[in-house]
Design a protein around this motif. Structure first.
Motif, PDB file in Angstrom:
ATOM      1  N   UNK A 310      66.224  43.293 -10.892  1.00  0.00           N
ATOM      2  CA  UNK A 310      67.199  44.381 -10.807  1.00  0.00           C
ATOM      3  C   UNK A 310      66.952  45.401 -11.904  1.00  0.00           C
ATOM      4  N   UNK A 311      66.467  44.933 -13.054  1.00  0.00           N
ATOM      5  CA  UNK A 311      66.267  45.835 -14.190  1.00  0.00           C
ATOM      6  C   UNK A 311      65.241  46.920 -13.898  1.00  0.00           C
ATOM      7  N   UNK A 312      64.272  46.630 -13.052  1.00  0.00           N
ATOM      8  CA  UNK A 312      63.238  47.624 -12.764  1.00  0.00           C
ATOM      9  C   UNK A 312      63.638  48.558 -11.632  1.00  0.00           C
ATOM     10  N   UNK A 313      64.722  48.234 -10.907  1.00  0.00           N
ATOM     11  CA  UNK A 313      65.112  49.033  -9.746  1.00  0.00           C
ATOM     12  C   UNK A 313      65.715  50.366 -10.186  1.00  0.00           C
ATOM     13  N   UNK A 314      65.510  51.389  -9.369  1.00  0.00           N
ATOM     14  CA  UNK A 314      66.028  52.719  -9.676  1.00  0.00           C
ATOM     15  C   UNK A 314      66.963  53.194  -8.579  1.00  0.00           C
ATOM     16  N   UNK A 315      67.900  54.017  -8.977  1.00  0.00           N
ATOM     17  CA  UNK A 315      68.810  54.628  -8.006  1.00  0.00           C
ATOM     18  C   UNK A 315      68.174  55.854  -7.378  1.00  0.00           C
ATOM     19  N   UNK A 316      67.516  56.661  -8.203  1.00  0.00           N
ATOM     20  CA  UNK A 316      66.859  57.875  -7.722  1.00  0.00           C
ATOM     21  C   UNK A 316      65.534  57.517  -7.053  1.00  0.00           C
ATOM     22  N   UNK A 317      65.162  58.310  -6.041  1.00  0.00           N
ATOM     23  CA  UNK A 317      63.916  58.078  -5.310  1.00  0.00           C
ATOM     24  C   UNK A 317      63.776  56.596  -4.952  1.00  0.00           C
ATOM     25  N   UNK A 318      64.751  56.033  -4.240  1.00  0.00           N
ATOM     26  CA  UNK A 318      64.831  54.578  -4.062  1.00  0.00           C
ATOM     27  C   UNK A 318      63.662  53.954  -3.321  1.00  0.00           C
ATOM     28  N   UNK A 331      53.103  39.111  -7.203  1.00  0.00           N
ATOM     29  CA  UNK A 331      53.037  38.326  -8.436  1.00  0.00           C
ATOM     30  C   UNK A 331      53.702  36.975  -8.282  1.00  0.00           C
ATOM     31  N   UNK A 332      54.870  36.961  -7.613  1.00  0.00           N
ATOM     32  CA  UNK A 332      55.563  35.689  -7.386  1.00  0.00           C
ATOM     33  C   UNK A 332      54.751  34.781  -6.486  1.00  0.00           C
ATOM     34  N   UNK A 333      54.037  35.370  -5.541  1.00  0.00           N
ATOM     35  CA  UNK A 333      53.215  34.581  -4.625  1.00  0.00           C
ATOM     36  C   UNK A 333      52.054  33.925  -5.354  1.00  0.00           C
ATOM     37  N   UNK A 334      51.303  34.703  -6.138  1.00  0.00           N
ATOM     38  CA  UNK A 334      50.168  34.104  -6.833  1.00  0.00           C
ATOM     39  C   UNK A 334      50.628  33.176  -7.957  1.00  0.00           C
ATOM     40  N   UNK A 335      51.905  33.305  -8.351  1.00  0.00           N
ATOM     41  CA  UNK A 335      52.482  32.367  -9.298  1.00  0.00           C
ATOM     42  C   UNK A 335      53.053  31.133  -8.630  1.00  0.00           C
ATOM     43  N   UNK A 336      52.933  31.064  -7.285  1.00  0.00           N
ATOM     44  CA  UNK A 336      53.361  29.904  -6.496  1.00  0.00           C
ATOM     45  C   UNK A 336      54.853  29.614  -6.608  1.00  0.00           C
ATOM     46  N   UNK A 337      55.676  30.656  -6.460  1.00  0.00           N
ATOM     47  CA  UNK A 337      57.122  30.441  -6.390  1.00  0.00           C
ATOM     48  C   UNK A 337      57.455  29.663  -5.119  1.00  0.00           C
ATOM     49  N   UNK A 338      58.421  28.774  -5.205  1.00  0.00           N
ATOM     50  CA  UNK A 338      58.831  28.011  -4.031  1.00  0.00           C
ATOM     51  C   UNK A 338      59.623  28.875  -3.064  1.00  0.00           C
ATOM     52  N   UNK A 339      60.431  29.794  -3.583  1.00  0.00           N
ATOM     53  CA  UNK A 339      61.220  30.707  -2.760  1.00  0.00           C
ATOM     54  C   UNK A 339      61.173  32.084  -3.394  1.00  0.00           C
ATOM     55  N   UNK A 340      61.226  33.113  -2.555  1.00  0.00           N
ATOM     56  CA  UNK A 340      61.189  34.495  -3.041  1.00  0.00           C
ATOM     57  C   UNK A 340      62.290  35.289  -2.351  1.00  0.00           C
ATOM     58  N   UNK A 341      62.985  36.103  -3.139  1.00  0.00           N
ATOM     59  CA  UNK A 341      63.973  37.036  -2.605  1.00  0.00           C
ATOM     60  C   UNK A 341      63.592  38.440  -3.049  1.00  0.00           C
ATOM     61  N   UNK A 342      63.511  39.349  -2.095  1.00  0.00           N
ATOM     62  CA  UNK A 342      63.258  40.762  -2.392  1.00  0.00           C
ATOM     63  C   UNK A 342      64.584  41.506  -2.278  1.00  0.00           C
ATOM     64  N   UNK A 343      65.048  42.080  -3.379  1.00  0.00           N
ATOM     65  CA  UNK A 343      66.268  42.868  -3.319  1.00  0.00           C
ATOM     66  C   UNK A 343      65.989  44.148  -2.533  1.00  0.00           C
ATOM     67  N   UNK A 344      66.875  44.545  -1.631  1.00  0.00           N
ATOM     68  CA  UNK A 344      66.657  45.777  -0.853  1.00  0.00           C
ATOM     69  C   UNK A 344      66.463  46.985  -1.761  1.00  0.00           C
ATOM     70  N   UNK A 345      65.708  47.965  -1.278  1.00  0.00           N
ATOM     71  CA  UNK A 345      65.365  49.113  -2.117  1.00  0.00           C
ATOM     72  C   UNK A 345      66.580  49.944  -2.506  1.00  0.00           C
ATOM     73  N   UNK A 346      67.671  49.837  -1.751  1.00  0.00           N
ATOM     74  CA  UNK A 346      68.877  50.616  -2.045  1.00  0.00           C
ATOM     75  C   UNK A 346      69.951  49.778  -2.712  1.00  0.00           C
ATOM     76  N   UNK A 347      69.580  48.655  -3.288  1.00  0.00           N
ATOM     77  CA  UNK A 347      70.577  47.740  -3.843  1.00  0.00           C
ATOM     78  C   UNK A 347      71.341  48.356  -5.003  1.00  0.00           C
TER      79      UNK A 347
END
Length: 605
Positions: A310-318, A331-347
């Motif tokens: 969330x810290x890297x997400x921006x409101x402008x130019x979403x 990055x999470x994939x090559x780090x072999x995360x068991x589960x991944x969640x992508x926050x929506x671009x407009x979160x």
């Protein structure tokens, strides 16, 4: 009829090349960096190599060259679990987990079903004051086949209520498993309250009565979102996990049994290799904890859930967030995360809509299924850079973890102010880098697009917190606040002119226009604009003075000069001059907005 290739030796592709050493490389680097340096200012080879080191948060750094090192790489599913908790199933590479925090039960029920029908493999529901009511959980999960899709819950304000509501939904039905999301320390950090570990043991026992269920999710995102470095957030997460194991042992639950209930939720950032290193290092450190507890080797691998930061997400130019999310997912994939969640671009704007949820889930579905990223376990294993970075992260995390333990554990460290000190130190340094654009934010502080603003979304419910809370703090917030100020002004626009021909100084003019746009200040051809900015790389001299007078004669109320200090001469003594190179851009833009909003000298307003 079959044919076979004749036997042959391996081709000696590098056989005709002389061997090269690090000293050879540093000499070449020095030659390149010294091309434009004066004779007395030349860098020695070692100093030239040092100039290519990039500093990362948490005391980490990346060098310009990594050479092959002999090291035991290990294998997935075995100590030290750096390369993965298990060998990845290429057909189901990771758990695609979508977050739902809309308090409208009907909307969330429809969204959950839509996600599951289009590729999501597990459901994550956020319950409480800033999410869904616990009493609505049964309605939301009514269409979910619990034997096919795991369900996890999280809560900041009512973790026991969320956990019991999920257990009530499960009942005696066969399920694919899930997690009750208990993390009282994380909740207390987020709200600024005192952690309550009281309900933990009973709920762990209840979860243990269901196959495939775990009770605890240590959420490292709380400190990371508040500004902590990846190293510090991970160290506190490990210390928190150990605090839970100690508490459960005191309540009569064997640490070996409790160990299997712990899952870690971490932030995945656009620094793809650091994200991978964080996940790999976390497994290594937690496996060491399991080894000390006597956990069987096959069970020591940490379960990890990566969530785009969330810290890297921006409101402008979403829509730039889509690119950030893609890098983080990789990055999470090559780090072999068991589960991944992508926050929506407009979160950041509010509660996401159907399209943004679709884009979020498809980000990882495409990476897994069409780019084939998910078909390989630990694809970065053996990379000299990634292995070295993983070592560095693990060592720094262990050092910080030991500091927490010396302070008496995570609860004592929190009370003593150690965690606040770490966060404040990291925030101060990052704010400096962001403000000076040494750490640029695409679409906000660099390459801003004033026409592409935040989407209109239904707002989230604000969380009730105290002053002691570790509140989320996005990197782009300072520049977004400047944009908000600019929108309140009657006219947030300036005209940009060059000293000399535009064909000679157009690059500087474009640089200035983009810098102004980072603060929401548009450029105009109107020479009577409140502020006029003349830019040049040339000596200021008589040409500069003449340009300023010409602009003033055309009606400009203020003139600012953009250029390098050595090239401006006495410009600052003649006009309201500002030097841009190396400056605090955010502070400058804030001052300029003050000028644009205030009446000029002689203005009757």
């Amino acid at each position: 009829m079959t044919t076979s290739s004749p036997p042959h030796d391996l081709l000696p592709l590098a056989g005709d090349f002389d061997p090269r050493t690090r000293q050879d490389w540093t000499a070449l680097v020095a030659d390149v960096l010294n091309k434009r340096r004066a004779e007395g200012d030349r860098l020695a080879p070692d100093a030239a190599a040092e100039a290519l080191v990039t500093a990362l948060d948490g005391g980490l750094g990346t060098e310009g060259l990594y050479l092959r090192e002999d090291r035991p790489l290990g294998v997935p599913g075995a100590m030290p679990f750096t390369r993965g908790r298990v060998v990845r199933d290429g057909t189901v590479p990771w758990d695609v987990r979508q977050l739902h925090d809309d308090p409208d039960a009907a909307r969330t029920r429809a969204a959950v079903l839509d996600d599951l029908e289009h590729g999501v493999t597990s459901v994550w529901v956020h319950v409480g004051e800033d999410g869904l009511a616990a009493t609505d959980l049964a309605t939301v999960l009514a269409d979910v086949h619990l034997d096919l899709a795991p369900v996890v819950v999280s809560s900041t304000t009512d973790q026991p209520g969320a956990a019991r509501a999920l257990l009530d939904v499960v009942g005696d039905r066969p399920t694919a498993g899930g997690n009750l999301g208990l993390d009282p320390v994380g909740a207390a950090l987020r709200t600024g309250t005192t952690p309550d570990l009281g309900p933990l043991a009973e709920l762990v026992r209840e979860a243990g009565a269901h196959d495939g269920w775990r009770a605890v999710t240590v959420d490292a995102r709380v400190l990371h979102d508040a500004g902590a470095s990846e190293v510090d957030a991970l160290a506190v997460a490990v210390a928190t996990g150990i605090a839970y194991l100690r508490h459960l042992e005191a309540a009569g639950i064997d640490p070996v049994d409790a160990f299997g209930h712990v899952e870690f939720r971490v932030s995945a950032t656009a620094d793809q290799f650091l994200t991978a290193a964080v996940l790999r290092a976390l497994r290594r450190v937690w496996a060491r904890v399991g080894e000390a507890l006597g956990v069987a080797e096959t069970d020591r691998g940490a379960r990890t859930h990566a969530v785009t930061s969330l810290r890297m997400a921006t409101r402008e130019d979403p829509f730039v967030n889509v690119l950030r999310g893609t890098l983080a997912t990789f990055g999470a994939s090559i780090g072999d995360a068991d589960a991944i969640t992508v926050l929506p671009h407009d979160t950041v704007a509010g509660l996401p809509e159907r399209f943004s949820r679709r884009l979020a889930r498809n980000t990882q579905i495409l990476l897994a299924a069409e780019s084939n990223v998910g078909r390989v376990t630990d694809p970065g294993g053996g990379s000299w850079y990634l292995e070295s970075l993983t070592d560095e992260v693990a060592e720094h995390v262990w050092t910080r973890f030991q500091e927490v333990e010396r302070a008496g554990g995570v609860l004592a460290a929190l009370e003593a102010g150690l965690l606040r000190e770490w966060v404040d130190t990291a925030v101060a340094e990052r704010d400096r880098l962001v403000a000076t654009r040494q750490r640029p934010i695409t679409g906000v502080s660099t390459f801003p697009n004033l026409a592409d603003t935040a989407a209109e979304r239904r707002p989230r419910v604000a969380l009730t917190t105290t002053d002691a809370a570790f509140a989320p703090r996005r990197d782009a917030a300072a520049f977004e606040a400047l944009r908000d100020r600019a929108r309140t002004l009657e006219r947030a626009a300036v005209t940009v002119r060059t000293i000399g021909a535009q064909r000679d100084f157009g690059a500087r003019q474009g640089f200035v226009a983009n810098l102004l746009a980072a603060g929401g200040i548009a450029t105009t051809d109107d020479t009577t604009a409140t502020a006029v900015l003349a830019s040049s790389r040339a000596q200021y001299g008589e040409h500069g003075r003449a340009a300023v007078e010409e602009l003033r004669a055309a009606g400009a109320e203020r003139v600012l000069v953009a250029g390098r200090a050595a090239e401006l001469g006495d410009a600052a003594d003649l006009v309201d001059g500002e030097v841009f190179d190396g400056m605090d851009v955010a502070a400058f833009l804030g001052d300029l907005l003050d000028r644009l909003g205030a009446p000029a000298e002689g203005d009757p307003r």
